[in-house]
Design an enzyme around this catalytic site. Sequence first.
Site, PDB file in Angstrom:
ATOM      1  N   LYS A 555       0.830  -1.206   0.000  1.00 29.87           N
ATOM      2  CA  LYS A 555       0.000   0.000   0.000  1.00 29.87           C
ATOM      3  C   LYS A 555       0.865   1.255   0.000  1.00 29.87           C
ATOM      4  O   LYS A 555       2.005   1.239   0.468  1.00 29.87           O
ATOM      5  CB  LYS A 555      -0.953   0.023   1.197  1.00 29.87           C
ATOM      6  CG  LYS A 555      -0.284   0.111   2.552  1.00 29.87           C
ATOM      7  CD  LYS A 555      -1.316   0.149   3.655  1.00 29.87           C
ATOM      8  CE  LYS A 555      -0.656   0.275   5.022  1.00 29.87           C
ATOM      9  NZ  LYS A 555       0.081   1.533   5.203  1.00 29.87           N
ATOM     10  N   LYS A 584       0.587   0.082   9.955  1.00 31.58           N
ATOM     11  CA  LYS A 584       1.711   0.719   9.278  1.00 31.58           C
ATOM     12  C   LYS A 584       1.367   2.179   8.973  1.00 31.58           C
ATOM     13  O   LYS A 584       0.195   2.545   8.843  1.00 31.58           O
ATOM     14  CB  LYS A 584       2.023  -0.028   7.961  1.00 31.58           C
ATOM     15  CG  LYS A 584       2.392  -1.492   8.165  1.00 31.58           C
ATOM     16  CD  LYS A 584       3.739  -1.647   8.864  1.00 31.58           C
ATOM     17  CE  LYS A 584       4.121  -3.125   9.041  1.00 31.58           C
ATOM     18  NZ  LYS A 584       3.438  -3.764  10.180  1.00 31.58           N
ATOM     19  N   ASP A 585       2.408   2.992   8.822  1.00 34.03           N
ATOM     20  CA  ASP A 585       2.238   4.424   8.576  1.00 34.03           C
ATOM     21  C   ASP A 585       1.426   4.694   7.322  1.00 34.03           C
ATOM     22  O   ASP A 585       1.373   3.887   6.396  1.00 34.03           O
ATOM     23  CB  ASP A 585       3.613   5.104   8.420  1.00 34.03           C
ATOM     24  CG  ASP A 585       4.346   5.203   9.744  1.00 34.03           C
ATOM     25  OD1 ASP A 585       3.712   4.988  10.778  1.00 34.03           O
ATOM     26  OD2 ASP A 585       5.552   5.496   9.732  1.00 34.03           O
ATOM     27  N   LYS A 586       0.818   5.882   7.288  1.00 38.03           N
ATOM     28  CA  LYS A 586       0.094   6.301   6.092  1.00 38.03           C
ATOM     29  C   LYS A 586       1.042   6.880   5.055  1.00 38.03           C
ATOM     30  O   LYS A 586       1.076   6.417   3.918  1.00 38.03           O
ATOM     31  CB  LYS A 586      -0.977   7.333   6.453  1.00 38.03           C
ATOM     32  CG  LYS A 586      -1.700   7.874   5.212  1.00 38.03           C
ATOM     33  CD  LYS A 586      -2.793   8.851   5.566  1.00 38.03           C
ATOM     34  CE  LYS A 586      -3.495   9.337   4.292  1.00 38.03           C
ATOM     35  NZ  LYS A 586      -4.607  10.252   4.563  1.00 38.03           N
ATOM     36  N   GLU A 829       0.380   2.609  17.580  1.00 33.49           N
ATOM     37  CA  GLU A 829      -0.392   3.236  16.509  1.00 33.49           C
ATOM     38  C   GLU A 829      -1.697   2.485  16.215  1.00 33.49           C
ATOM     39  O   GLU A 829      -1.947   2.019  15.123  1.00 33.49           O
ATOM     40  CB  GLU A 829       0.446   3.349  15.235  1.00 33.49           C
ATOM     41  CG  GLU A 829       1.623   4.271  15.438  1.00 33.49           C
ATOM     42  CD  GLU A 829       2.328   4.565  14.127  1.00 33.49           C
ATOM     43  OE1 GLU A 829       3.411   5.129  14.194  1.00 33.49           O
ATOM     44  OE2 GLU A 829       1.784   4.239  13.079  1.00 33.49           O
TER      45      GLU A 829
END
Length: 1016
Positions: A555, A584-586, A829
């Site tokens: 992604k 996971k981070d954006k 997160e």
Amino acid sequence: MSEIKEDPTVLKRRSDDNDAAEIAEKSASKKIKLDLQEPEKLDVADESKSSEASVAIEEKEAIKPSVVIDKYIILPIATIGCGKTTVAQTLQKLYPYWGHVQNDDLPEGRHKLEKECLKFLSSVSDASKTIRDENNVLFVDRNNHMIKERASFFENMDSLKAEFFGTDPTVEYKFHYIALNFLPNRPNLLQDTNLWDLTLDRIVKRASEHQSIKTDDKDSRAKTEDIMWGFIERFESLNPESLPDKSFEDILTLDVYGEGDSSRNNVDIVLKQLKEKFPETLDSEKSGAEIDEAFKAALQYKPLVRKVWLRGGKSVIYTKKEKVYRGKAVGEEDVGITSYVSPNQLAFAGTLKQRYMDFLVNEIDMDGNVVHLLDEGFVTGQNKKREKRSQDGSHDAKVKEAEAKESKPEDTKANDGAVNESKTAEDSKTAEESKTEKSTEEEAKPKYEITDEQKSKLIEALGESDFNALIDIVVNRSKMMISTNKFESKQQRTELHQLLRNAFNGKLESITNSDNTMKIAISNRNSRGNRNGNQQKDVFGIGPKRSHLHFVMFKQNKDTMEAVNIIGKLTRMGTKMIRYAGTKDKRAVTVQRMCITGGDVGRINSLNKTLRGIKLGTFSYRDEGMNLGDLKGNEFVITIRDVEKAGEDNQKSIKEIITENFEGLKERGFINYFGMQRFGTFSVSTHEVGKEILLGKWEDACELLLSNQEFVLPDSVQAREIWECTRNPIWTLELMPKKCAAETSILRTLADSYRSTGSSKFESNVYFQALMKIPRNLRIMYGHAYQSYVWNCVASKRYELFGLEVVAGDLVIDDEDNVAKKVEDDDEELEGGEDIRKAKYIRARPITEEEVKAKKFSAYDVVLPTPGFDVVYPENSDIRQVYVDVMSKDGLDPFNMQRNIREFSFAGSYRTVLNKPKNLEFHVRHYDSPTDELVADDLQMYQNFKMETFKRRVEDEVKYEFDGAKRFLPEIDNNKSKLAVIVKMQLDTSTYATMALRELMKIDTTRRGESLSVRT
């Protein structure tokens, strides 16, 4: 200031006064001359009353006023951005006795503007109880750009005059209307590009400093331009030869296009002409310096009144409070991040996440393998061929079946005949066919081979008798059995389900009865998990369908929950069916494993046609699922651009600094702080909310989340202002962006209470209910953030006191007590997620003096607990006291972390104080443009492989294997102007890459820091 339309998105022709059009039409039809109207005739039925009224009128006309009080009313004729408010503010600062009525400050309503004007002009002094003659000059701050607006204003002022001034015939209040013509001799403003450029520039520079017009984002600027265009399109120039403009006593001509600052020049023009024509309006002459000072102050004017449009064209007006922000920009020191392992190294600055490609994250699975995208799923054309080959029967069988149908008589006479034919055919089966069927039935019996360990576990769970019955089911295809034993524990039932599935290769199905006994039978076509038999066939070459579909998700610029929601929406399945090991981070390109319970590979694979920024591949079926925390860590490839020395007082080159700092990170590691993203990006840190929750102050926690803050999501500012100023949750909820999940959850609950009670004073239990409506992971995250804050403070103090030294009383993981237990992975997160990690506790113990002398442990083995009710605190009194000192300031006790609300009772967990990145390496690259690609992501690498294979005309299928060396694009020209550093490293779960970069670069990782620019 400017006039606002009924609906900012739809251009309408309207007056600020709701009945302006009606008044204008009435004025036109009656041909009324506003300043020379004759008294209306009395319509009285009774003749005596009519006679008395006539006498009263004659007497009134005979009395001449002995006092005449002049009132000067200044009306600008302009459009948005001409500078009328700046002129008005300057004049009022020079002459404080002047009035200034700002139309944009007034709510919608009948004659609101005129009544506000008359209210000022007729103000009564408490001392004399008479009309004050000081309030004689008034600036009416409205565009007045349409004839009907000016007509209605004059008529309303005249008709409402007696209501405010009374009817004393001895006093006359004479209105002198003065026009400030900002746009003289401009018949066609639509083609005046100079005016458009000038006014638009002013509006943009003013940004959000307007009651209702905003230009601080693309959408609001587009709406503002539409509004401005509408005003220009409707503008009607002054015509002093006809009504209503004939009512102006004088017209002062201004110049919007003048050289320099036209507003400053226009102030001089107004003052000069007022001195010549209406000297009584000015009590003194002002110097140029005084005017400059007043003008400078006027430019700083920021209206406190705000007008917001809600759905249906309804407007809400509120007074903005000045400087009421809760919190400030959260810095590292605010959350306990204060120390470096190698503090004497030099710093270098750079830009992080300038492009998504600059932050690559690949998950590391439980076996220590880095997860990569090795394909793009299955090609549709190939799928169709596989499906065709996998269909039941052969071509010959289908031909025979068709021939048999054709050979049947077409004219069967009756149903009975058909039944008899069927029965005859059934009775005439040959012995050979019967033998074949019997053979097929034997082959269909489940085959199994269980291990001694599985047998032992089954006997232990079921008992000897039930075990024999189970074997009879498998061998002789007996009917289902019901266990004698009951399994009260969910864990027991789950383990038995899994044991049966693994021991008999999924050929048995087990179901728990209502009395917690177990029903066991052969799994058949209609069994749960085995329905739709056609889907069981190995269409895609990945084996038969099993309970869980595993795959890899690539992604870009999407966080994990956003991707999960998209997949859930497209497949119409609940997001709880979609599992992942970690978020996971954006703003990154990430690769991670995913799992869908009961997922069908064909259906999920087909999503690749629709998905944007997401690619699914590497599909496989497995019996086991996936849980949050089923990963060992992540591999990062981070590109830091615009690299330069942070200070100019050192003689070392930037490359020398990078090399030395890299070696320091490799040898000594970094303090394993919880990073800044743990505490959010708003002015109010998440740990502050967590503190209020732990204290049981539900209202304070909600108010922090809803508060207006200096740094907050821009789309939410207006909603926060409305909440602060009106306390109306319904209005606030309408304007709060849906992506503010916590805020909208709270507001829905408060809005329900407001509707039922009509009060904005909410009881404590209402605030508690509002907090509990926040998604579970999110509300628990606040408490975890507070634990993280305390841990950071303690870790800083521990390193300050002992550095890399191990001392007696330090804690290490007690391996003997954790043989059958897993390490707890912190829920990093979790914002916006649906899954909360199950607690998997570990135990720690203090290091003894003997172990210190024997150097049994290093500083990298030392752990510290987050405060909780099920942890051991360090025996070292200095470190133990830090927990007490930090938490006592907030009214909390580290030894009392249990709460009546189970969700807010935190057990605590252990975290290593120091961490060393694994497989650490760095590369230096030169580049010119921010868009220059320096690394390749997984999808690019796979597509490059396919292209190379195609170019080589390789006929046989070549299996793709990830080649890490091709991740870093080669240096082509080292003479380019800019420098980048690419860092590759592997980190354990819950370890923040930004904390490793902080140690490497020796800079503040706050998003708004000067040395590390983090793009969001």
